[in-house]
Design an enzyme around this catalytic site. Structure first.
Site, PDB file in Angstrom:
ATOM      1  N   GLU A  61      -3.255   5.625  -6.992  1.00 58.20           N
ATOM      2  CA  GLU A  61      -2.636   6.373  -5.905  1.00 58.20           C
ATOM      3  C   GLU A  61      -1.533   7.224  -6.521  1.00 58.20           C
ATOM      4  O   GLU A  61      -0.641   6.695  -7.206  1.00 58.20           O
ATOM      5  CB  GLU A  61      -2.032   5.403  -4.869  1.00 58.20           C
TER       6      GLU A  61
ATOM      7  N   LYS B 138       0.858  -1.188   0.000  1.00 58.15           N
ATOM      8  CA  LYS B 138       0.000   0.000   0.000  1.00 58.15           C
ATOM      9  C   LYS B 138       0.891   1.233   0.000  1.00 58.15           C
ATOM     10  O   LYS B 138       1.539   1.528   0.999  1.00 58.15           O
ATOM     11  CB  LYS B 138      -0.904   0.019   1.225  1.00 58.15           C
TER      12      LYS B 138
END
Lengths: 132, 199
Positions: free
Chosen positions: B128, B42
């Protein structure tokens, strides 16, 4: 010709940069998660994938995920963005193996000491379970 | 846009897995399959939704509260061009336009010929936006050297959020007189690119 111009698709202002001397905008990167298509096309692709699936039915989701990443690369998204997304921490066929992997992270002193860690210079966050 | 939930115990994780298995078992396609998991890092940045209509990036929006985000389309255009100008082998971070040929080649490779799709539809890409620690350090150093300490950031994640959301004219710049419009001629099925330069 004016009558033929039936659809105004986009109108982009191009902005001039006015940064202080010697300052150049930094390079940002993108990590792509997924691609959402219109529902009808999503259904068509899923039906096609189901029809063509191999005996390993459980791989269907991963197969579709890989296809989406491949399409995005063909659309022009950078190889960096795709590579970051597909660099998996692991693929596991049971929740027991997932929990074992988490347990290993928790007990790995070297890994815990490096939190948050980096991959190729990018900051990677870790879940709370791993930080404790 | 959805977000991720945290779990703090293995028991919570097991409960989440069991709910997945229950839902998948209700679908005939998965009746005999087992659940498999793919784990990926992540990255710490800003979540963004990129909306394309007819192959053109029309909206880039941050996650915000999950329902209403912030429109950062203009700034993403600037940053995409800035990045594109500095890299040799990577065309763009985010493509601003996707040609019908690119679309057909990609999507139709996964469809039977009888279901071939002719033109790009509306789609969204979730991603992202991140900055490397090296790039972050270079930016801060350059700000100091340029006497622009006000543009420095505390960390790479804040730098991404700050740059995408920048409102002030010092960084955003002033609109210049060059404007680009993409117009479609319906009857001839020919795409034309008009560039109007009023300098």
């Amino acid at each position: 010709m004016a009558a033929a111009l039936t659809r105004f698709i986009a109108f982009y202002p191009r902005l001039a940069l006015d940064l202080p001397a010697g300052l150049q905008l930094p390079r940002l990167s993108v990590n792509v998660y997924t691609l959402y298509l219109e529902p009808e096309l999503e259904r068509l692709l899923l039906d096609t994938a189901v029809d063509q699936r191999s005996d390993d039915e459980s791989s269907l989701g991963l197969h579709l995920h890989s296809a989406r990443m491949r399409w995005l690369q063909q659309f022009g998204f950078s190889r960096d963005a795709i590579a970051m997304s597909t660099r998996v921490g692991g693929m596991f066929n049971s929740i027991d193996k997932v929990t074992a992997q988490i347990d290993r992270c928790v007990k790995d002193e070297a890994l815990r000491a490096s939190l948050p860690f980096e991959i190729d210079g990018f900051v990677v966050k870790v879940c709370h379970a791993c930080q404790r | 846009m959805l977000s991720l939930n945290s779990v703090y115990t293995i028991a919570d994780l097991q409960a989440w897995h069991e709910s997945n298995a229950r839902r998948l078992r209700s679908n005939d396609a998965f009746s005999t399959g087992s659940v498999r998991y793919c784990i990926e890092p992540k990255y710490d940045g800003v979540a963004i939704s990129l909306r394309y209509e007819n192959g053109v990036l029309v909206k880039a929006v941050t996650r915000g509260d999950g329902t209403v985000g912030e429109d950062v389309t203009s700034m993403l255009h600037i940053l995409a061009r800035a990045t594109s100008a500095r890299t040799d082998d990577i065309p763009t971070v985010v493509p601003l336009e996707i040609s019908p040929e690119q679309w057909r080649s990609a999507i139709n490779s996964s469809l039977p010929a009888s279901a071939a799709v002719d033109k790009p539809c509306t789609f969204e890409v979730r991603a992202e936006v991140v900055m490397s620690k090296t790039e972050f350090q270079l930016w801060n150093d350059a700000c100091t050297a340029a006497g622009a300490d006000g543009l420095r950031f505390a960390n790479a994640r804040n730098a991404v959020a700050g740059l995408l959301r920048r409102k002030d004219e010092a960084l955003r710049g002033k609109p210049c007189e060059i404007r680009t419009a993409v117009l479609w001629l319906q009857h001839s099925r020919v795409s034309l690119l008009f560039i109007h330069d009023s300098h």
